[in-house]
Structures are given as structure tokens and as C-alpha cells.
Design a protein around this motif. Structure first.
Motif, PDB file in Angstrom:
ATOM      1  N   VAL A   1      -8.286  31.899  10.513  1.00  0.00           N
ATOM      2  CA  VAL A   1      -9.564  32.496  10.921  1.00  0.00           C
ATOM      3  C   VAL A   1     -10.364  32.800   9.653  1.00  0.00           C
ATOM      4  CG1 VAL A   1     -10.701  34.404  12.094  1.00  0.00           C
ATOM      5  CG2 VAL A   1      -8.541  33.487  12.989  1.00  0.00           C
ATOM      6  N   GLU A   2     -11.451  32.123   9.478  1.00  0.00           N
ATOM      7  CA  GLU A   2     -12.218  32.270   8.244  1.00  0.00           C
ATOM      8  C   GLU A   2     -12.880  33.636   8.165  1.00  0.00           C
ATOM      9  OE1 GLU A   2     -14.908  29.139   7.384  1.00  0.00           O
ATOM     10  OE2 GLU A   2     -13.432  27.538   7.728  1.00  0.00           O
ATOM     11  N   VAL A   3     -12.717  34.274   7.011  1.00  0.00           N
ATOM     12  CA  VAL A   3     -13.292  35.589   6.753  1.00  0.00           C
ATOM     13  C   VAL A   3     -13.981  35.540   5.397  1.00  0.00           C
ATOM     14  CG1 VAL A   3     -12.810  38.026   6.353  1.00  0.00           C
ATOM     15  CG2 VAL A   3     -11.568  36.788   8.136  1.00  0.00           C
TER      16      VAL A   3
ATOM     17  N   HIS B   1      -4.733  37.302   7.390  1.00  0.00           N
ATOM     18  CA  HIS B   1      -4.434  38.705   7.123  1.00  0.00           C
ATOM     19  C   HIS B   1      -2.946  38.791   6.802  1.00  0.00           C
ATOM     20  CE1 HIS B   1      -3.018  42.759   8.397  1.00  0.00           C
ATOM     21  NE2 HIS B   1      -4.030  43.112   7.627  1.00  0.00           N
ATOM     22  N   ILE B   2      -2.613  39.470   5.708  1.00  0.00           N
ATOM     23  CA  ILE B   2      -1.230  39.540   5.239  1.00  0.00           C
ATOM     24  C   ILE B   2      -0.862  40.988   4.926  1.00  0.00           C
ATOM     25  CG2 ILE B   2       0.404  38.822   3.451  1.00  0.00           C
ATOM     26  CD1 ILE B   2      -1.154  36.303   3.063  1.00  0.00           C
TER      27      ILE B   2
ATOM     28  N   GLY C   1      -3.989  43.359   3.500  1.00  0.00           N
ATOM     29  CA  GLY C   1      -5.326  42.842   3.249  1.00  0.00           C
ATOM     30  C   GLY C   1      -5.525  41.427   3.728  1.00  0.00           C
ATOM     31  N   GLN C   2      -6.578  40.835   3.228  1.00  0.00           N
ATOM     32  CA  GLN C   2      -7.046  39.529   3.663  1.00  0.00           C
ATOM     33  C   GLN C   2      -7.117  38.593   2.474  1.00  0.00           C
ATOM     34  OE1 GLN C   2      -8.067  38.674   6.892  1.00  0.00           O
ATOM     35  NE2 GLN C   2      -8.509  36.570   6.263  1.00  0.00           N
ATOM     36  N   ILE C   3      -6.675  37.356   2.673  1.00  0.00           N
ATOM     37  CA  ILE C   3      -6.928  36.321   1.692  1.00  0.00           C
ATOM     38  C   ILE C   3      -7.831  35.273   2.338  1.00  0.00           C
ATOM     39  CG2 ILE C   3      -4.757  36.681   0.460  1.00  0.00           C
ATOM     40  CD1 ILE C   3      -3.717  34.097   1.767  1.00  0.00           C
ATOM     41  N   SER C   4      -8.698  34.707   1.520  1.00  0.00           N
ATOM     42  CA  SER C   4      -9.599  33.672   2.005  1.00  0.00           C
ATOM     43  C   SER C   4      -9.846  32.720   0.851  1.00  0.00           C
ATOM     44  CB  SER C   4     -10.915  34.286   2.495  1.00  0.00           C
ATOM     45  OG  SER C   4     -11.767  33.289   3.028  1.00  0.00           O
ATOM     46  N   GLY C   5      -9.080  31.638   0.834  1.00  0.00           N
ATOM     47  CA  GLY C   5      -9.142  30.721  -0.296  1.00  0.00           C
ATOM     48  C   GLY C   5      -8.700  31.450  -1.559  1.00  0.00           C
TER      49      GLY C   5
ATOM     50  N   ARG D   1      -4.878  26.017  -0.659  1.00  0.00           N
ATOM     51  CA  ARG D   1      -5.621  26.976  -1.480  1.00  0.00           C
ATOM     52  C   ARG D   1      -6.849  27.518  -0.757  1.00  0.00           C
ATOM     53  NH1 ARG D   1      -3.902  27.362  -6.678  1.00  0.00           N
ATOM     54  NH2 ARG D   1      -2.389  25.809  -7.354  1.00  0.00           N
ATOM     55  N   ALA D   2      -7.178  26.953   0.388  1.00  0.00           N
ATOM     56  CA  ALA D   2      -8.285  27.459   1.195  1.00  0.00           C
ATOM     57  C   ALA D   2      -7.784  28.297   2.372  1.00  0.00           C
ATOM     58  CB  ALA D   2      -9.139  26.306   1.699  1.00  0.00           C
TER      59      ALA D   2
END
Length: 201
Positions: free
Chosen positions: A185-187, A12-13, A35-39, A7-8
Motif C-alpha cells: 500500500v503506497e504511502v 507498515h513494520i 513505522g512505515q517504509i516507502s521505498g 527497494r520500492a
């Protein structure tokens, strides 16, 4: 599959989805997301029905605007099928099997495929309200193919969901492709500026 169920997860998807129905009147629904998911947060561009929107989900608050010049608004809610993580709902080892190693775009990848134990949510996979589009006729043959690096990092995937008549005609035909990069890669995904107004819808 630990990364997909994390879940964290940060990644980029890009998603391209097609839902085609011929049960009564022909229906074709196309969706793309980049887009981007981050957690639990996500941000990206969603195109559906000829309308392109930018969306952000930040700390359970939904922000939307119509591109290219729409103002940001706070939406009262978000459809569950637009919440990307955790991805694919592969929660048990018996839900997926290793097909073998393959070279794709010059990279050696492991090819995985779901088994009959997998119970997918077609709406979340297609990023669309599948029961509404298919008038309740669910796909009864569902297959997800996933390609990952040897360390388990997802690279791409395809989903196929179909329901066919006795003569082989596809009454429901769902095809979705996914590509992943910058996995892990944390965003930071922040609220949009300027401060949006609450939607009146």
C-alpha cells in the motif's frame, strides 16, 4: 522473496529487538520500532535506552525529534543499522527454504526458514550496533523464520542469533520479532512541519 528485496517496498513494520550479552559484564539492549517504509524513505517511532524518538528518512535527509515535545532537527547522518529496506538480505534462492504450511491467527501461511548459505547483518536485523554491544563477539548461529501468505506477502518473522560457550551458556543472545501489514500500500512520507533546524551535534 521479491517483495523483501524490492527497494520500492511500501509497508507498515513493527520491530521488537533484544540483545543480551553475558560475555564479561551483563548487557541488555532493548529496541522497538513502529513505522512505515516507502521505498528508500521511512518514518516511525524508535525507542532505545529509555528514550523515544520520532524519526524520518526522506530523500537521504534524516529528521529526528525526542517525544513527546522535542523540536525536529536535521541530523548529519543515520546509522546504517536503522535503514530498514531492503529487509533481511535474502538475495539467493538457496538462502531460504520452505518448512511447510501453518495456520497462524486463522490464516494459512507458508513458513520459511533461512539456511546456512544466508549471511545476515545482525546489526540491521536488531536495529542496534551489535559489535559494540558484544565487544566484537558475533553470533555464530543465526536463524530467521518468516511467515508469508501464499502469494509471498510477508506477515511476520523472528530472528535468533546466538553465540554459546562450551557449557551451553549463551554469551550472546539476540531475539527480534517483526510484524508486517499494509504491504504494497503506497504511502507518501514527507518532511516534518514546521521546518526543522540542523543539529549542532
Amino acid at each position: 522473496m521479491a517483495q523483501l528485496n524490492d527497494r520500492a517496498l511500501s509497508a507498515h513494520i513493527a520491530v521488537s529487538s533484544r540483545v543480551q550479552v553475558t560475555r564479561i559484564a551483563p548487557v541488555m539492549n532493548l529496541v522497538t520500532f513502529d513505522g512505515q517504509i516507502s521505498g528508500p524513505n521511512e518514518s516511525g517511532t524508535l525507542k532505545q535506552g529509555g528514550v523515544t524518538r520520532e524519526m524520518k528518512l526522506v530523500d537521504n535527509t534524516v529528521y529526528l525529534r525526542v517525544l513527546p515535545n522535542g523540536a525536529w532537527q536535521i541530523a548529519p547522518s543515520i546509522s546504517a543499522y536503522l535503514i530498514i529496506a531492503p529487509i533481511f538480505n535474502i538475495t539467493k534462492p538457496e538462502m531460504i527454504q520452505l518448512i511447510g504450511s501453518e495456520t497462524k491467527d486463522g490464516r494459512l501461511l507458508n513458513h520459511f526458514q533461512t539456511t546456512r548459505w544466508w549471511a545476515p547483518d545482525p546489526s540491521r536485523l536488531a536495529m542496534a550496533d551489535v559489535p559494540a554491544l558484544t565487544l566484537g563477539l558475533a553470533p555464530d548461529v543465526n536463524v530467521l523464520d518468516l511467515w508469508a501468505t501464499p502469494d509471498g506477502t510477508p506477515v511476520s518473522a523472528t530472528f535468533s542469533g546466538t553465540n554459546s560457550a562450551s557449557d551451553g551458556t549463551k554469551l550472546v543472545d539476540i531475539e527480534v520479532t517483526y510484524t508486517f501489514d499494509n504491504v504494497g500500500v503506497e504511502v507518501s512520507i514527507g518532511t516534518p512541519e514546521p521546518s526543522p533546524s540542523a543539529s549542532k551535534k
